[in-house]
Scaffold this motif. Structure first.
Motif, PDB file in Angstrom:
ATOM      1  N   VAL A 115      12.906  -6.148  14.493  1.00  0.00           N
ATOM      2  CA  VAL A 115      13.988  -5.343  14.106  1.00  0.00           C
ATOM      3  C   VAL A 115      12.531  -4.483  13.055  1.00  0.00           C
ATOM      4  CG1 VAL A 115      13.502  -6.588  11.326  1.00  0.00           C
ATOM      5  CG2 VAL A 115      14.796  -3.916  12.111  1.00  0.00           C
ATOM      6  N   GLY A 116      12.867  -2.726  13.249  1.00  0.00           N
ATOM      7  CA  GLY A 116      12.355  -2.003  13.138  1.00  0.00           C
ATOM      8  C   GLY A 116      11.948  -1.716  11.580  1.00  0.00           C
ATOM      9  N   GLU A 157       8.634  -2.080  10.887  1.00  0.00           N
ATOM     10  CA  GLU A 157       7.533  -1.183  10.616  1.00  0.00           C
ATOM     11  C   GLU A 157       7.709  -1.873   8.315  1.00  0.00           C
ATOM     12  OE1 GLU A 157       6.264   1.422  11.356  1.00  0.00           O
ATOM     13  OE2 GLU A 157       6.063   0.521  13.227  1.00  0.00           O
ATOM     14  N   SER A 158       9.269  -2.322   8.459  1.00  0.00           N
ATOM     15  CA  SER A 158       8.943  -2.394   6.859  1.00  0.00           C
ATOM     16  C   SER A 158       9.876  -3.494   6.340  1.00  0.00           C
ATOM     17  CB  SER A 158       9.310  -1.215   5.558  1.00  0.00           C
ATOM     18  OG  SER A 158      10.631  -0.959   6.237  1.00  0.00           O
ATOM     19  N   VAL A 159       9.692  -4.341   5.358  1.00  0.00           N
ATOM     20  CA  VAL A 159      10.404  -4.953   5.326  1.00  0.00           C
ATOM     21  C   VAL A 159      10.788  -5.154   3.444  1.00  0.00           C
ATOM     22  CG1 VAL A 159      11.202  -7.894   4.991  1.00  0.00           C
ATOM     23  CG2 VAL A 159       9.908  -7.087   7.276  1.00  0.00           C
ATOM     24  N   GLY A 160      12.070  -4.961   2.877  1.00  0.00           N
ATOM     25  CA  GLY A 160      11.963  -4.860   1.766  1.00  0.00           C
ATOM     26  C   GLY A 160      13.187  -6.185   1.227  1.00  0.00           C
ATOM     27  N   LYS A 185       4.434  -5.060   9.370  1.00  0.00           N
ATOM     28  CA  LYS A 185       3.480  -3.890   8.429  1.00  0.00           C
ATOM     29  C   LYS A 185       3.519  -3.575   7.102  1.00  0.00           C
ATOM     30  CE  LYS A 185       3.155  -0.976  12.737  1.00  0.00           C
ATOM     31  NZ  LYS A 185       3.755   0.492  13.145  1.00  0.00           N
ATOM     32  N   SER A 186       4.292  -3.259   6.375  1.00  0.00           N
ATOM     33  CA  SER A 186       4.849  -3.463   5.005  1.00  0.00           C
ATOM     34  C   SER A 186       5.562  -4.492   4.319  1.00  0.00           C
ATOM     35  CB  SER A 186       5.383  -2.069   4.884  1.00  0.00           C
ATOM     36  OG  SER A 186       5.656  -1.763   3.539  1.00  0.00           O
TER      37      SER A 186
END
Length: 208
Positions: A115-116, A157-160, A185-186
């Motif tokens: 995933v992005g 790129e990011s995981v939230g 990265k995040s």
């Protein structure tokens, strides 16, 4: 609108049928995709990807309002895997991605998200679960969050995760817990859980 797609073989040694969805954008609302196997067979795999070939990325995948992607094995067969490849994956309002093995000692299937950007919100979860009463059997499957093919360092790129959401690999029995791995990265977590555990005699899995 609510919808359901189910692959369910007869009991025996046959594996569960694989389910593959190739699309640019996937929107599931109160909907489900399931692959079941009963008896000796391995669970079928569920794959969601883009339209340009195996391993290509969809633009977006969204699961909302209790939508689910599930593989389930009742017997000694290994649980089926779930793999999603998309630029953006969003799960909201108790959406669920889960691999599950019951009763027979089969190892839990793996969940892999390439995933992005990944967002889990409001009670959504990604789980690999194994339940076994056979000593030493029923290892937990792996839960892996990573970048799209070709991403630098293999990172998203990011995981939230927020609002009670969770990433879990767990066993109920003597099998060891599977690994939960996030390469991003995040990573942002707000009232969320990442867990690799066993609820009996097995050893808990790693979180990396």
């Amino acid at each position: 609108r609510a919808a359901r797609s189910t692959s369910q073989p007869r009991a025996g040694a046959d594996p569960g049928a694989n389910v593959q969805l190739s699309a640019s954008n996937v929107q599931m609302d109160r909907a489900s995709i399931k692959s079941f196997a009963f008896g000796l067979g391995q669970g079928g795999n569920v794959t969601v990807q883009g339209r340009t070939g195996d391993g290509s990325a969809a633009d977006s995948v969204a699961l909302t309002n209790g939508s689910s992607i599930l593989t389930q094995t009742l017997g000694p067969g290994r649980g089926g895997d779930v793999q999603l490849t998309a630029g953006t994956i969003t799960m909201e309002n108790f959406a669920l991605i889960k691999t599950n093995t019951l009763v027979g000692g089969g190892d839990g299937g793996d969940v892999v998200l390439n995933v992005g950007t990944l967002s889990l919100m409001r009670g959504s979860s990604i789980q690999s679960q194994s339940k076994s009463v056979t000593p030493g059997l029923g290892q937990g499957g792996k839960v892996t969050i990573q970048g799209l093919p070709g991403a630098k360092f293999g990172a998203a790129e990011s995981v939230g995760l927020s609002g009670g959401s969770k990433l879990v690999s767990e066993t109920f029995g003597t099998g060891h817990g599977g690994r939960v791995a996030i390469t991003s990265k995040s990573l942002t977590m707000d009232e969320a859980t990442v867990d690799a555990e066993t609820h009996s005699a097995g050893i808990g899995g790693d979180i990396v």
